[in-house]
Design a protein around this motif. Structure first.
Motif, PDB file in Angstrom:
ATOM      1  N   TYR A 194       0.842  -1.195   0.000  1.00  0.00           N
ATOM      2  CA  TYR A 194       0.000   0.000   0.000  1.00  0.00           C
ATOM      3  C   TYR A 194       0.884   1.254   0.000  1.00  0.00           C
ATOM      4  N   ARG A 195       0.338   2.341  -0.571  1.00  0.00           N
ATOM      5  CA  ARG A 195       1.088   3.604  -0.609  1.00  0.00           C
ATOM      6  C   ARG A 195       0.122   4.771  -0.417  1.00  0.00           C
ATOM      7  N   ALA A 196       0.588   5.799   0.285  1.00  0.00           N
ATOM      8  CA  ALA A 196      -0.230   6.993   0.486  1.00  0.00           C
ATOM      9  C   ALA A 196       0.661   8.219   0.610  1.00  0.00           C
ATOM     10  N   TYR A 197       0.158   9.345   0.083  1.00  0.00           N
ATOM     11  CA  TYR A 197       0.807  10.642   0.251  1.00  0.00           C
ATOM     12  C   TYR A 197      -0.104  11.506   1.122  1.00  0.00           C
ATOM     13  N   PHE A 198       0.384  11.889   2.284  1.00  0.00           N
ATOM     14  CA  PHE A 198      -0.397  12.720   3.194  1.00  0.00           C
ATOM     15  C   PHE A 198       0.197  14.131   3.253  1.00  0.00           C
ATOM     16  N   GLY A 227       3.159  -8.091  11.746  1.00  0.00           N
ATOM     17  CA  GLY A 227       3.402  -8.610  10.402  1.00  0.00           C
ATOM     18  C   GLY A 227       3.456  -7.597   9.282  1.00  0.00           C
ATOM     19  N   TYR A 228       3.714  -6.338   9.611  1.00  0.00           N
ATOM     20  CA  TYR A 228       3.807  -5.295   8.581  1.00  0.00           C
ATOM     21  C   TYR A 228       5.186  -4.642   8.603  1.00  0.00           C
ATOM     22  N   THR A 229       5.635  -4.176   7.446  1.00  0.00           N
ATOM     23  CA  THR A 229       6.802  -3.305   7.382  1.00  0.00           C
ATOM     24  C   THR A 229       6.349  -1.946   6.856  1.00  0.00           C
ATOM     25  N   THR A 230       7.039  -0.900   7.255  1.00  0.00           N
ATOM     26  CA  THR A 230       6.676   0.451   6.821  1.00  0.00           C
ATOM     27  C   THR A 230       7.918   1.199   6.354  1.00  0.00           C
ATOM     28  N   HIS A 231       7.709   2.103   5.438  1.00  0.00           N
ATOM     29  CA  HIS A 231       8.772   3.003   4.982  1.00  0.00           C
ATOM     30  C   HIS A 231       8.161   4.393   4.865  1.00  0.00           C
ATOM     31  N   ILE A 232       8.778   5.370   5.516  1.00  0.00           N
ATOM     32  CA  ILE A 232       8.238   6.731   5.555  1.00  0.00           C
ATOM     33  C   ILE A 232       9.300   7.709   5.089  1.00  0.00           C
ATOM     34  N   ALA A 233       8.906   8.666   4.232  1.00  0.00           N
ATOM     35  CA  ALA A 233       9.858   9.644   3.717  1.00  0.00           C
ATOM     36  C   ALA A 233       9.136  10.948   3.402  1.00  0.00           C
ATOM     37  N   LEU A 234       9.886  12.031   3.391  1.00  0.00           N
ATOM     38  CA  LEU A 234       9.356  13.329   2.987  1.00  0.00           C
ATOM     39  C   LEU A 234       9.372  13.412   1.471  1.00  0.00           C
ATOM     40  N   ARG A 235       8.295  13.903   0.901  1.00  0.00           N
ATOM     41  CA  ARG A 235       8.205  14.039  -0.546  1.00  0.00           C
ATOM     42  C   ARG A 235       7.477  15.328  -0.928  1.00  0.00           C
ATOM     43  N   ARG A 236       7.778  15.812  -2.127  1.00  0.00           N
ATOM     44  CA  ARG A 236       6.954  16.856  -2.749  1.00  0.00           C
ATOM     45  C   ARG A 236       6.169  16.168  -3.856  1.00  0.00           C
ATOM     46  N   TYR A 237       4.879  16.018  -3.642  1.00  0.00           N
ATOM     47  CA  TYR A 237       4.034  15.344  -4.619  1.00  0.00           C
ATOM     48  C   TYR A 237       3.318  16.411  -5.430  1.00  0.00           C
ATOM     49  N   LYS A 245       4.418  19.275  -6.272  1.00  0.00           N
ATOM     50  CA  LYS A 245       4.726  20.549  -5.618  1.00  0.00           C
ATOM     51  C   LYS A 245       4.063  20.724  -4.251  1.00  0.00           C
ATOM     52  N   VAL A 246       3.359  19.710  -3.773  1.00  0.00           N
ATOM     53  CA  VAL A 246       2.742  19.769  -2.451  1.00  0.00           C
ATOM     54  C   VAL A 246       3.620  19.000  -1.465  1.00  0.00           C
ATOM     55  N   LYS A 247       3.916  19.582  -0.309  1.00  0.00           N
ATOM     56  CA  LYS A 247       4.732  18.915   0.707  1.00  0.00           C
ATOM     57  C   LYS A 247       3.932  17.789   1.347  1.00  0.00           C
ATOM     58  N   THR A 248       4.474  16.589   1.271  1.00  0.00           N
ATOM     59  CA  THR A 248       3.744  15.422   1.781  1.00  0.00           C
ATOM     60  C   THR A 248       4.660  14.495   2.569  1.00  0.00           C
ATOM     61  N   ILE A 249       4.017  13.571   3.279  1.00  0.00           N
ATOM     62  CA  ILE A 249       4.699  12.429   3.880  1.00  0.00           C
ATOM     63  C   ILE A 249       4.304  11.206   3.056  1.00  0.00           C
ATOM     64  N   LEU A 250       5.306  10.546   2.500  1.00  0.00           N
ATOM     65  CA  LEU A 250       5.058   9.301   1.776  1.00  0.00           C
ATOM     66  C   LEU A 250       5.096   8.142   2.767  1.00  0.00           C
ATOM     67  N   VAL A 251       4.046   7.330   2.774  1.00  0.00           N
ATOM     68  CA  VAL A 251       3.976   6.168   3.662  1.00  0.00           C
ATOM     69  C   VAL A 251       3.779   4.916   2.811  1.00  0.00           C
ATOM     70  N   GLU A 252       4.761   4.020   2.876  1.00  0.00           N
ATOM     71  CA  GLU A 252       4.684   2.731   2.188  1.00  0.00           C
ATOM     72  C   GLU A 252       4.476   1.645   3.241  1.00  0.00           C
ATOM     73  N   VAL A 253       3.477   0.808   3.036  1.00  0.00           N
ATOM     74  CA  VAL A 253       3.163  -0.273   3.978  1.00  0.00           C
ATOM     75  C   VAL A 253       3.077  -1.591   3.218  1.00  0.00           C
ATOM     76  N   LYS A 254       3.735  -2.636   3.766  1.00  0.00           N
ATOM     77  CA  LYS A 254       3.635  -3.966   3.183  1.00  0.00           C
ATOM     78  C   LYS A 254       3.110  -4.944   4.236  1.00  0.00           C
ATOM     79  N   GLU A 289      12.878  20.712   2.423  1.00  0.00           N
ATOM     80  CA  GLU A 289      13.737  20.138   1.381  1.00  0.00           C
ATOM     81  C   GLU A 289      13.999  21.179   0.288  1.00  0.00           C
ATOM     82  N   ASN A 290      14.758  22.187   0.612  1.00  0.00           N
ATOM     83  CA  ASN A 290      14.966  23.271  -0.341  1.00  0.00           C
ATOM     84  C   ASN A 290      16.289  23.175  -1.091  1.00  0.00           C
TER      85      ASN A 290
END
Length: 321
Positions: free
Chosen positions: A42-46, A124-134, A136-145, A233-234
């Motif tokens: 799963y993936r989400a941009y917040f 039973g889940y793994t997660t990966h979280i990173a800062l992203r500009r989606y 041009k919008v500042k977001t938190i990327l959340v990857e869940v497996k 992230e400038n």
């Protein structure tokens, strides 16, 4: 209808494009990237511009409902708490927040609904979280497996000291999800047969290899610190250096898959990142790829290194039979 038309007119008049309107439907929403019998991705941009701290400098918490086997993430935008489900992507729970209804009030409501604060690894889940500009919008990327089903198959094999049930599984289970369980039952093995089965399972899980999850956990902690202190992230050059030298394969691959990559860097920088990504992809395939994936790749480029790895895997399978 006329109110909607006026809103669209004013929105466009303010300088926003049709693409911007479409983009808002992609944010703050969980998407299914891939679903197989053994793992669900799963993936989400917040949006992170107006997120408030929830507890102890954390701007997000993971919750789990053991009855529905639902992993969810809690965020705290202005005047409310919002729980986004990953296991059930269309489920969103909103809880109003004010001076009288804060953190404890939110916990009570979620507890009544069956949710408890949890570490994703423990269920039973793994997660990966990173800062992203989606876009041009500042977001938190959340990857869940979600590895729950695969984890249960390996736990049964370990608990019963019988490797037959996992013999033909090629999907890799992250070590962090099984290591402590394996260690417990390995220490309890009393017969030669049990010890032999334990070793077969360990070989299948590659438990004697280095732990890639340590790097991911370290990166996650760094990202959490960045989110907490709201570092922006400038600096494009620093961002380029990070992706060129330090980013993991999954992080770099996800970034290059986004529309952000081409607009952020020059053509030369982008091509350099693609070259590094190809090298990391080859390394990841050799270390973690299934036999089928290795054979498919070998058919395409006839590289001797893949042929050697295929023969090694076949030999390992024969030895385990």
């Amino acid at each position: 209808m006329w109110k909607i038309l006026i809103f669209l007119f004013l929105f466009l008049l303010s300088g926003c494009s049709i693409n911007s309107l479409t983009m808002w439907g992609e944010l703050d929403k969980v998407h299914v990237v891939k679903s197989t019998p053994y793992v669900k991705h799963y993936r989400a941009y917040f949006q992170r511009t107006d997120l408030h701290t929830i507890q102890k400098s954390k701007k997000y918490l993971f919750f789990y409902n053991k009855h529905t086997k639902d992993l969810a993430i809690l965020l705290h935008p202005t005047y409310k708490y919002v729980l986004y489900s990953f296991s059930h992507p269309n489920l969103v729970i909103k809880i109003n927040s004010d001076r009288k209804h804060g953190y404890r009030h939110m916990l009570k409501i979620l507890k009544r609904k069956g949710y408890r604060v949890i570490s994703p690894h423990s269920v039973g889940y793994t997660t990966h979280i990173a800062l992203r500009r989606y876009k041009k919008v500042k977001t938190i990327l959340v990857e869940v497996k979600d590895y729950q089903h695969l984890q249960s198959l390996y736990k049964k094999a370990i608990r019963t000291y019988n490797a037959k049930g996992i013999k033909h599984i090629q999907t890799r289970l992250p070590k962090v999800l099984i290591d402590s369980y394996y260690t417990k039952y390995k220490a309890q093995a009393t017969t030669w047969e049990q010890s032999e089965q334990v070793e077969i399972i360990a070989s299948k899980l590659r438990l004697n290899e280095p732990i890639p999850e340590k790097e991911e956990i370290s990166q996650k902690k760094e990202v959490e610190a960045k989110i907490t202190t709201d570092i922006e992230e400038n600096n494009t050059e620093q961002l380029y250096t990070y992706y060129l030298k330090n980013a993991s394969y999954y992080e770099l691959n996800n970034f290059l898959s986004s529309s952000e990559a081409r607009s952020t860097f020059s053509t030369t920088q982008y091509n350099n990142l693609k070259i590094r990504n190809q090298r990391l992809e080859e390394k990841n395939l050799l270390e973690n790829g299934s036999l089928e994936e290795l054979i498919t790749t070998y058919k395409k480029d006839k590289s001797p290194i893949y042929k050697q790895k295929i023969m090694q895997r076949i030999k390992e399978i024969q030895q385990n039979e």
